[in-house]
Scaffold this active site. Sequence first.
Site, mmCIF file in Angstrom:
data_model
loop_
_atom_site.group_PDB
_atom_site.id
_atom_site.type_symbol
_atom_site.label_atom_id
_atom_site.label_comp_id
_atom_site.label_asym_id
_atom_site.label_seq_id
_atom_site.Cartn_x
_atom_site.Cartn_y
_atom_site.Cartn_z
ATOM 1 N N ASP A 91 -5.810 8.775 3.676
ATOM 2 C CA ASP A 91 -5.650 9.067 2.247
ATOM 3 C C ASP A 91 -6.869 9.816 1.705
ATOM 4 O O ASP A 91 -6.746 10.696 0.859
ATOM 5 C CB ASP A 91 -5.476 7.766 1.463
ATOM 6 C CG ASP A 91 -4.201 7.036 1.873
ATOM 7 O OD1 ASP A 91 -3.228 7.714 2.245
ATOM 8 O OD2 ASP A 91 -4.195 5.797 1.837
ATOM 9 N N HIS A 142 0.846 -1.203 0.000
ATOM 10 C CA HIS A 142 0.000 0.000 0.000
ATOM 11 C C HIS A 142 0.884 1.257 0.000
ATOM 12 O O HIS A 142 0.713 2.155 -0.832
ATOM 13 C CB HIS A 142 -0.908 -0.054 1.234
ATOM 14 C CG HIS A 142 -1.731 1.179 1.477
ATOM 15 N ND1 HIS A 142 -3.095 1.188 1.357
ATOM 16 C CD2 HIS A 142 -1.387 2.440 1.844
ATOM 17 C CE1 HIS A 142 -3.553 2.396 1.636
ATOM 18 N NE2 HIS A 142 -2.535 3.178 1.945
ATOM 19 N N GLU A 143 1.861 1.295 0.910
ATOM 20 C CA GLU A 143 2.740 2.470 1.009
ATOM 21 C C GLU A 143 3.628 2.594 -0.223
ATOM 22 O O GLU A 143 3.925 3.697 -0.679
ATOM 23 C CB GLU A 143 3.602 2.387 2.276
ATOM 24 C CG GLU A 143 2.819 2.418 3.582
ATOM 25 C CD GLU A 143 1.950 3.659 3.730
ATOM 26 O OE1 GLU A 143 2.302 4.720 3.154
ATOM 27 O OE2 GLU A 143 0.901 3.567 4.395
HETATM 28 ZN ZN ZN Z 1 -2.356 5.194 2.305
#
Ligand code: ZN
Length: 378
Positions: free
Chosen positions: A173, A60-61
């Site tokens: 996010d 994800h990162e």
């Molecule tokens: Zn994120």
Amino acid sequence: MGSFKVLTVRGIPIRIHVTFPLILILAAYQGGRDFAGGWLNGAALGVVFTLLLFVCVVLHELAHSLVALHFNADVKEIVLLPLGGVARMERMPERPYQELLMALAGPVASALIGIGLALVSVAFIIATSDLGHVIDQVLAGGNGLQWAALIPSLALANLFLAAFNLIPAFPMDGGRVLRALLASFMPHGRATAIAVTIGQGLAWLIGLYGLLRLDVMAMLIAVFVYFGAAQERQMLRVKSALTGIKVRRVYSRNARSVLPDDPLGRAVDMTLEGFQSDFPVCDGQQLVGMLSQGDILVGLKEKGAHVPVSLVMRPDPLTVGPDEDLFTVHQKMDQAGASVVPVVEAGEFLGLLTRRDLEEAYGLVSALPGLWNRGELD
Ligand code: ZN
């Protein structure tokens, strides 16, 4: 600091914070208590599930980071903390569509991983025709989880990760997505202010829910969201206060300097005599290095007071020009962890800019906005 590197991807170091094992201990404890098959088996399942989940968090990162790199931002590192991962950026993409794509990349990656793992699970379940049993397992959540439900549970966790991160609140996010969408038709500052207000409103709702349900996790998330939003607002204030002010307005001109051949003891005397504790090292008007308080202490301990300054100084310090923008410089100093930088024009030393100078400028502009807007001669 306080973390160790496990691998590097596309030049981005992926680090694990020293507190990270805490989550594994918690996972082992909860797995042992709740999962099927006895303490040892449950604990092992808990740890394996958590480790795999954090592999997904790294992906994800990395998705955020690769998009950021594409837009020429600098990604300093990815750090894994007990509560999740953080990609530390040196420069964020500024354009709304760049921020939008960067913010979306993480949840999209999590959603794709979730869907992929769900498909694998379905294929596996069809192959072993054990559908009902596994669904019972997954829906049962923590209680009685078995190895067969590992991948389906991981799929569910990734889908949750995608959805949770899309909550439109800083520092999630979704907060960045919202800000980017708003910033496409209004000034960046106003967009941030609105996104921050929504973030803090949501934090109150999550906190209230946590209080009513006595849900500690929800309360923690509320605090995390509230302060993440507040941090973004503070950052915006500093930005709007310092942007447009030049270094030459605020730097300290009366800084004392030392010669490369001076003994280190001279810098110690000068530290004790005055307010200054970091010294530029100058050969004539030319800056040749920087001697910080830390360098002086280490030098004294390792080499003594008689050693020339040139052997202790940093020969290649971060410098700023008199016409640089204060907010840009503030960010540079933050990234370098510098509390003072020499101001240099064509190699010639002009003075020092300290964190105190920045704080004074921020205080003055906050007290009287527009202080330097009129009559800015330089
Ligand atoms: Zn994120």
